[in-house]
Design an enzyme around this catalytic site. Structure first.
Site, PDB file in Angstrom:
ATOM      1  CG  HIS A 140     -10.135  41.825  54.271  1.00 26.39           C
ATOM      2  ND1 HIS A 140     -10.503  43.019  53.719  1.00 26.39           N
ATOM      3  CD2 HIS A 140      -8.782  41.849  54.364  1.00 26.39           C
ATOM      4  CE1 HIS A 140      -9.423  43.728  53.472  1.00 26.39           C
ATOM      5  NE2 HIS A 140      -8.360  43.055  53.860  1.00 26.39           N
TER       6      HIS A 140
HETATM    7  C1  UD1 Z   1      -3.919  40.175  53.371  1.00 25.92           C
HETATM    8  C2  UD1 Z   1      -3.171  41.441  53.751  1.00 25.92           C
HETATM    9  C3  UD1 Z   1      -4.143  42.612  53.835  1.00 25.92           C
HETATM   10  C4  UD1 Z   1      -4.932  42.752  52.566  1.00 25.92           C
HETATM   11  C5  UD1 Z   1      -5.620  41.423  52.285  1.00 25.92           C
HETATM   12  C6  UD1 Z   1      -6.421  41.455  51.012  1.00 25.92           C
HETATM   13  C7  UD1 Z   1      -1.230  41.161  55.225  1.00 25.92           C
HETATM   14  C8  UD1 Z   1      -0.743  41.438  56.590  1.00 25.92           C
HETATM   15  N1  UD1 Z   1      -2.557  41.332  55.063  1.00 25.92           N
HETATM   16  O1  UD1 Z   1      -4.831  39.872  54.416  1.00 25.92           O
HETATM   17  O2  UD1 Z   1      -3.411  43.808  54.031  1.00 25.92           O
HETATM   18  O3  UD1 Z   1      -5.890  43.779  52.722  1.00 25.92           O
HETATM   19  O4  UD1 Z   1      -4.605  40.413  52.165  1.00 25.92           O
HETATM   20  O5  UD1 Z   1      -7.075  40.226  50.822  1.00 25.92           O
HETATM   21  O6  UD1 Z   1      -0.472  40.843  54.353  1.00 25.92           O
HETATM   22  N2  UD1 Z   1      -6.928  32.484  52.258  1.00 25.92           N
HETATM   23  C9  UD1 Z   1      -7.477  31.570  51.378  1.00 25.92           C
HETATM   24  N3  UD1 Z   1      -7.117  31.671  50.071  1.00 25.92           N
HETATM   25  C10 UD1 Z   1      -6.261  32.604  49.616  1.00 25.92           C
HETATM   26  C11 UD1 Z   1      -5.722  33.521  50.523  1.00 25.92           C
HETATM   27  C12 UD1 Z   1      -6.057  33.454  51.831  1.00 25.92           C
HETATM   28  O7  UD1 Z   1      -8.256  30.724  51.728  1.00 25.92           O
HETATM   29  O8  UD1 Z   1      -5.962  32.615  48.404  1.00 25.92           O
HETATM   30  C13 UD1 Z   1      -7.307  32.396  53.670  1.00 25.92           C
HETATM   31  C14 UD1 Z   1      -6.276  31.631  54.462  1.00 25.92           C
HETATM   32  O9  UD1 Z   1      -6.947  30.864  55.403  1.00 25.92           O
HETATM   33  C15 UD1 Z   1      -5.507  32.665  55.191  1.00 25.92           C
HETATM   34  C16 UD1 Z   1      -6.571  33.745  55.366  1.00 25.92           C
HETATM   35  O10 UD1 Z   1      -7.415  33.663  54.216  1.00 25.92           O
HETATM   36  O11 UD1 Z   1      -4.995  32.212  56.390  1.00 25.92           O
HETATM   37  C17 UD1 Z   1      -5.989  35.105  55.423  1.00 25.92           C
HETATM   38  O12 UD1 Z   1      -5.028  35.299  54.394  1.00 25.92           O
HETATM   39  P1  UD1 Z   1      -3.731  36.198  54.686  1.00 25.92           P
HETATM   40  O13 UD1 Z   1      -2.898  36.309  53.464  1.00 25.92           O
HETATM   41  O14 UD1 Z   1      -3.085  35.704  55.938  1.00 25.92           O
HETATM   42  O15 UD1 Z   1      -4.307  37.604  55.062  1.00 25.92           O
HETATM   43  P2  UD1 Z   1      -5.530  38.434  54.491  1.00 25.92           P
HETATM   44  O16 UD1 Z   1      -6.557  38.503  55.552  1.00 25.92           O
HETATM   45  O17 UD1 Z   1      -5.971  37.988  53.137  1.00 25.92           O
END
Ligand code: UD1
Length: 378
Positions: free
Chosen positions: A220
């Site tokens: 991820h």
């Molecule tokens: C975040 C953390 C990362 C951690 C990871 C675990 C930061 C900088 N990064 O990254 O350190 O390893 O979480 O998962 O804080 N999304 C959904 N549903 C959700 C959550 C996210 O669909 O419940 C999608 C959204 O489109 C979002 C993307 O996933 O934009 C990424 O989510 P985000 O919280 O920005 O970062 P992660 O890649 O999950």
């Protein structure tokens, strides 16, 4: 004494659960939880509260997705607002996600003492958003709870006074030890029933698995999954690996969306011997890890969990903030997503050329108890 725990993203929940439990032994401490809403899907958030027996959050900020700056800024504004309503004596943050940094900055702007659990980890790679979050959070923390020796050395080098640092061990491993037996009651067949298909390409038959005859995969990191080249490398790594053993890929929403964006979902689903699963609950993923022959990942926490479980882990990153997993544990850093190198390492591991590893000091299920002792004595 009032303690407010901040959680936001998936890897936070299993770190707060043991601490929240340990603090129940201190009747003079009132412990509350705020959830920023950085992760919001049922499978990325709610299921963890239920399975980890975490109390429901007392406050929910509902931040959701966005750019890093948007996320951080929105959390800061909402958290400042909350602190007008509820004024804790200590704010506890965990890990290195955007919610961690945002809450830390607000805590200090509001003059509230800050405790950071999992302090001192450094990858040395400032292109990683988490590295910036770690450095900044530690620089404003009053109590720094450290999970492995390298963390103590890093903090000393950065000039943190000794009395602020506490080598307590690993709260993520506390959760693993606490829930491992419960997870073991889940059956692999039951877990595979969640297999995903977008209905595009016909999926291959679901392999029947027993312990030790499959590879488990997660991926991820933006650097690995946000571009087409990285996704093609992941496809190649899976195609190579299924020649040796079935692969179970628990796919993060970011990664799934990106496979869709680059029209690569059909290619992914068509790989024979691959089982695509949605993001897993805590117990389900622990069960899948516990019986895997090896794990291929770019996660931070999985490097630690596999070291505890003594399962070979290929981490597709060029650096790690958790060096004890490589030096003492079963983790191998693969400098990049280069499929040939991964293919060779998978072969070596399956042919017995691997390492058994030892469990790092204080990864013993008692880290949260040690933290609670410090907080309880303030
Ligand atoms: C975040 C953390 C990362 C951690 C990871 C675990 C930061 C900088 N990064 O990254 O350190 O390893 O979480 O998962 O804080 N999304 C959904 N549903 C959700 C959550 C996210 O669909 O419940 C999608 C959204 O489109 C979002 C993307 O996933 O934009 C990424 O989510 P985000 O919280 O920005 O970062 P992660 O890649 O999950």
């Amino acid at each position: 004494m009032k303690i407010l725990h901040v959680v936001g993203a998936r890897p936070n929940f299993m770190k707060v659960a043991p601490l929240s439990r340990a603090l129940q032994q201190y009747p003079h401490i009132e412990s509350r939880i705020v959830h920023t809403g950085q992760h919001y899907d049922e499978k990325m958030s709610d299921i963890f509260f239920r399975q980890l027996e975490l109390p429901r959050p007392d406050y929910y900020l509902g931040i959701g997705g966005g750019t890093h700056t948007q996320q951080t800024a929105k959390i800061m504004l909402a958290f400042e607002e909350l602190l007008r309503e509820y004024r804790p004596d200590i704010i506890v943050v965990v890990g290195d996600v955007n919610s961690t940094l945002a809450a830390s900055l607000v805590a200090k702007k509001e003059g509230i003492r800050l405790a950071h659990v999992e302090a001192g980890l450094r990858s040395g790679d400032r292109a990683m958003p988490e590295e910036i979050n770690r450095i900044l959070t530690d620089s404003v923390s009053d109590y720094l709870f450290v999970s492995e020796m390298a963390g103590m050395i890093n903090l000393s080098r950065e000039g943190v006074p000794g009395e602020k640092m506490f080598f307590v061990g690993n709260v993520m491993i506390d959760s693993l030890i606490f829930f491992r037996q419960k997870a073991s009651r889940l059956t692999l067949e039951g877990l595979l029933e969640q297999r995903m298909s977008s209905g595009g390409a016909p999926s291959s038959p679901t392999p029947s698995l027993s312990g030790g005859d499959y590879a488990l995969m997660t991926m991820h990191r933006p650097s690995n999954v946000d571009g087409e080249e990285g996704l093609n490398n992941i496809l190649q790594i899976i195609r190579d690996t299924v020649k040796r053993l079935p692969v179970i890929f628990a796919i993060h929403p970011r990664t799934y969306k990106n496979f869709g964006k680059f029209n690569l979902l059909d290619a992914l689903e068509a790989i024979p011997g691959l089982v695509l699963l949605p993001p897993q609950g805590y117990l389900q993923f622990l069960r899948l890890m516990d019986s895997a022959a090896l794990i291929i990942t770019d996660s931070g926490g999985i490097q630690e969990e596999t070291t505890y479980l003594q399962i070979p882990c290929l981490t597709l990153r060029s650096s790690t903030e958790r060096p004890s997993t490589v030096e003492l544990g079963t983790n191998f850093l693969m400098a990049s997503l280069a499929p040939a190198a991964v293919r060779q390492k998978v072969s070596d591991i399956l042919d017995g050329k691997t390492k058994k590893g030892i469990i790092p000091p204080f990864w013993d299920g008692q880290a949260a108890v040690r933290i609670a002792e410090v907080l309880g004595g303030i």
